[in-house]
Design an enzyme around this catalytic site. Structure first.
Site, PDB file in Angstrom:
ATOM      1  N   ASP A 159      20.020   2.273  11.484  1.00  9.07           N
ATOM      2  CA  ASP A 159      19.062   2.706  12.459  1.00  9.07           C
ATOM      3  C   ASP A 159      19.247   4.426  12.373  1.00  9.07           C
ATOM      4  OD1 ASP A 159      19.064   0.338  13.948  1.00  9.07           O
ATOM      5  OD2 ASP A 159      21.328   0.680  14.651  1.00  9.07           O
ATOM      6  N   LYS A 174      28.243  -3.625  16.963  1.00 11.01           N
ATOM      7  CA  LYS A 174      27.931  -2.621  15.857  1.00 11.01           C
ATOM      8  C   LYS A 174      29.317  -1.833  15.904  1.00 11.01           C
ATOM      9  CE  LYS A 174      23.005  -2.278  16.359  1.00 11.01           C
ATOM     10  NZ  LYS A 174      21.816  -0.911  16.612  1.00 11.01           N
TER      11      LYS A 174
HETATM   12  P1  NAD Z   1      22.725   0.949  25.159  1.00 11.03           P
HETATM   13  O1  NAD Z   1      22.810   0.194  26.482  1.00 11.03           O
HETATM   14  O2  NAD Z   1      23.528   1.229  23.962  1.00 11.03           O
HETATM   15  O3  NAD Z   1      22.327   2.361  25.357  1.00 11.03           O
HETATM   16  C1  NAD Z   1      21.135   2.901  26.486  1.00 11.03           C
HETATM   17  C2  NAD Z   1      21.965   4.129  27.023  1.00 11.03           C
HETATM   18  O4  NAD Z   1      20.823   4.532  27.959  1.00 11.03           O
HETATM   19  C3  NAD Z   1      23.132   4.207  28.081  1.00 11.03           C
HETATM   20  O5  NAD Z   1      23.803   5.126  27.832  1.00 11.03           O
HETATM   21  C4  NAD Z   1      22.742   4.369  29.353  1.00 11.03           C
HETATM   22  O6  NAD Z   1      23.588   4.815  30.282  1.00 11.03           O
HETATM   23  C5  NAD Z   1      21.479   4.914  29.350  1.00 11.03           C
HETATM   24  N1  NAD Z   1      20.327   5.006  30.287  1.00 11.03           N
HETATM   25  C6  NAD Z   1      20.018   3.962  30.807  1.00 11.03           C
HETATM   26  N2  NAD Z   1      19.066   4.202  31.733  1.00 11.03           N
HETATM   27  C7  NAD Z   1      18.979   5.627  31.816  1.00 11.03           C
HETATM   28  C8  NAD Z   1      18.045   6.467  32.489  1.00 11.03           C
HETATM   29  N3  NAD Z   1      17.115   6.271  33.781  1.00 11.03           N
HETATM   30  N4  NAD Z   1      18.269   7.703  32.577  1.00 11.03           N
HETATM   31  C9  NAD Z   1      19.292   8.490  31.312  1.00 11.03           C
HETATM   32  N5  NAD Z   1      19.842   7.319  30.810  1.00 11.03           N
HETATM   33  C10 NAD Z   1      19.830   5.952  31.107  1.00 11.03           C
HETATM   34  O7  NAD Z   1      21.237   0.330  24.323  1.00 11.03           O
HETATM   35  P2  NAD Z   1      20.721   0.874  22.964  1.00 11.03           P
HETATM   36  O8  NAD Z   1      21.405  -0.319  22.039  1.00 11.03           O
HETATM   37  O9  NAD Z   1      20.861   2.167  22.629  1.00 11.03           O
HETATM   38  O10 NAD Z   1      19.060   0.248  23.192  1.00 11.03           O
HETATM   39  C11 NAD Z   1      18.212   1.178  23.868  1.00 11.03           C
HETATM   40  C12 NAD Z   1      16.826   0.695  23.460  1.00 11.03           C
HETATM   41  O11 NAD Z   1      16.657   1.175  21.966  1.00 11.03           O
HETATM   42  C13 NAD Z   1      16.524  -0.863  23.646  1.00 11.03           C
HETATM   43  O12 NAD Z   1      15.431  -0.967  24.050  1.00 11.03           O
HETATM   44  C14 NAD Z   1      16.725  -1.185  22.056  1.00 11.03           C
HETATM   45  O13 NAD Z   1      15.785  -2.459  22.043  1.00 11.03           O
HETATM   46  C15 NAD Z   1      16.072  -0.017  21.362  1.00 11.03           C
HETATM   47  N6  NAD Z   1      16.405  -0.082  20.238  1.00 11.03           N
HETATM   48  C16 NAD Z   1      15.419   0.185  18.889  1.00 11.03           C
HETATM   49  C17 NAD Z   1      15.800   0.262  17.845  1.00 11.03           C
HETATM   50  C18 NAD Z   1      14.447   0.351  16.972  1.00 11.03           C
HETATM   51  O14 NAD Z   1      14.715   0.217  15.732  1.00 11.03           O
HETATM   52  N7  NAD Z   1      13.268   0.924  17.334  1.00 11.03           N
HETATM   53  C19 NAD Z   1      16.984   0.366  17.316  1.00 11.03           C
HETATM   54  C20 NAD Z   1      18.055   0.165  18.391  1.00 11.03           C
HETATM   55  C21 NAD Z   1      17.867   0.072  19.808  1.00 11.03           C
END
Ligand code: NAD
Length: 275
Positions: free
Chosen positions: A107, A71
């Site tokens: 998004d 992205k």
């Molecule tokens: P990412 O890895 O970019 O970000 C996740 C963040 O969460 C990181 O900054 C990490 O440090 C933090 N994190 C992890 N565990 C934590 C905790 N216990 N406490 C606090 N912070 C914590 O991942 P992403 O791309 O943002 O995706 C996250 C989720 O969102 C995934 O499950 C993905 O499938 C989902 N998602 C859904 C949609 C949708 O359309 N519904 C779109 C994008 C992503």
């Protein structure tokens, strides 16, 4: 109208986005072929996303969706960014407009439309956002647009929390602050991968949730995450991650074709696929 689009990313085999686009196009009397370009299957490193873009553009594709881990990497290969994508520094939809490649971020508009549809009148006075990665930053941007008064951004990585908090003039926190923040919040958005099969659980104590609060989940596989189940059972208004997943596709569909899809029909199709 016949057109070819696709998704570039890693581990995208289970994505429901191709089916959403293809079925909706058929419903509208158009023919969409939506292909997966999975970096793991193609054995292409993410840094070569520009070459993939050149290839599909020369083959006449209308555009592509882009997901993890491309992205941000894709930005260097685009001619223009829309304001959402520019502010976020991330693109999930690329449209080929003549010789130009234009980047969008659906998004952020997807979360905004999903919360307007499923959580109308959500109180945005004091919102806690847990997770400041790709999804979290798109959500923060959407909450900023929606007029959030106070946003507390929580992440295990302090730099990420600080960067996302800066988007909306919010405050950055570590998980140790969660009990106090949750007690005072009008709404909570969860945007870490916790709740997916590979990361079970909820990253905070759900007994802190109160019925007056709304809870939005971004994880959508599974749709009924432990947080969604717990928040419902505690009487909160709940938004699952499915709405964001569908509305990002609704907005991308419009960018690819110029045609407004039927969002309610796409929501029903998504429900059919996940239940
Ligand atoms: P990412 O890895 O970019 O970000 C996740 C963040 O969460 C990181 O900054 C990490 O440090 C933090 N994190 C992890 N565990 C934590 C905790 N216990 N406490 C606090 N912070 C914590 O991942 P992403 O791309 O943002 O995706 C996250 C989720 O969102 C995934 O499950 C993905 O499938 C989902 N998602 C859904 C949609 C949708 O359309 N519904 C779109 C994008 C992503």
């Amino acid at each position: 109208m016949r057109y070819l689009v696709g998704l570039i990313g890693s581990g995208i085999g289970p994505s429901l986005t191709p089916a959403l686009h293809e079925r909706e196009a058929a419903e509208l009397g158009m023919h969409c072929e939506y292909r997966r370009l999975d970096l793991d299957v193609l054995r292409v490193p993410a840094r070569d996303v520009g070459r993939l873009l050149d290839r599909v553009r020369s083959q006449g594709w209308a555009g592509v969706n882009v997901t993890h881990p491309c992205k941000q990497l894709v930005l260097a290969h685009l001619d223009e960014l829309d304001p959402d994508a520019r502010e976020l520094g991330a693109v999930n939809t690329v449209v080929f407009d003549g010789s130009r490649a234009v980047g969008h971020n659906t998004d952020t508009t997807g979360f905004q439309r999903s919360s307007a549809r499923f959580l109308p009148d959500a109180e945005l006075d004091r919102v806690v956002l847990v997770g400041a990665g790709g999804a979290g930053s798109a959500v923060a941007h959407a909450l900023g647009r929606a007029g959030v008064s106070s946003l507390a951004v929580v992440d295990v990585d302090p730099a990420r929390a600080a960067a996302v908090a800066a988007v909306v003039g919010g405050s950055a926190h570590g998980p140790a602050d969660l009990p106090e923040l949750l007690t005072d919040a009008t709404g909570i958005v969860h945007a870490t991968p916790t709740g997916m099969a590979a990361h079970p659980g909820v990253p905070f104590d759900v007994s802190l949730l109160r019925p007056a609060q709304w809870v939005a989940e971004v994880v959508y596989r599974p749709l009924e995450t432990p947080l969604v189940v717990a928040a419902r059972s505690r009487g909160c208004r709940v938004l699952t991650g499915g709405g964001m997943a569908v509305f990002q596709a609704v907005d991308a569909f419009r960018w690819f074709t110029g045609v407004e899809p039927d969002a309610e029909r796409m929501l029903r199709h998504f429900e059919e696929m996940v239940r």
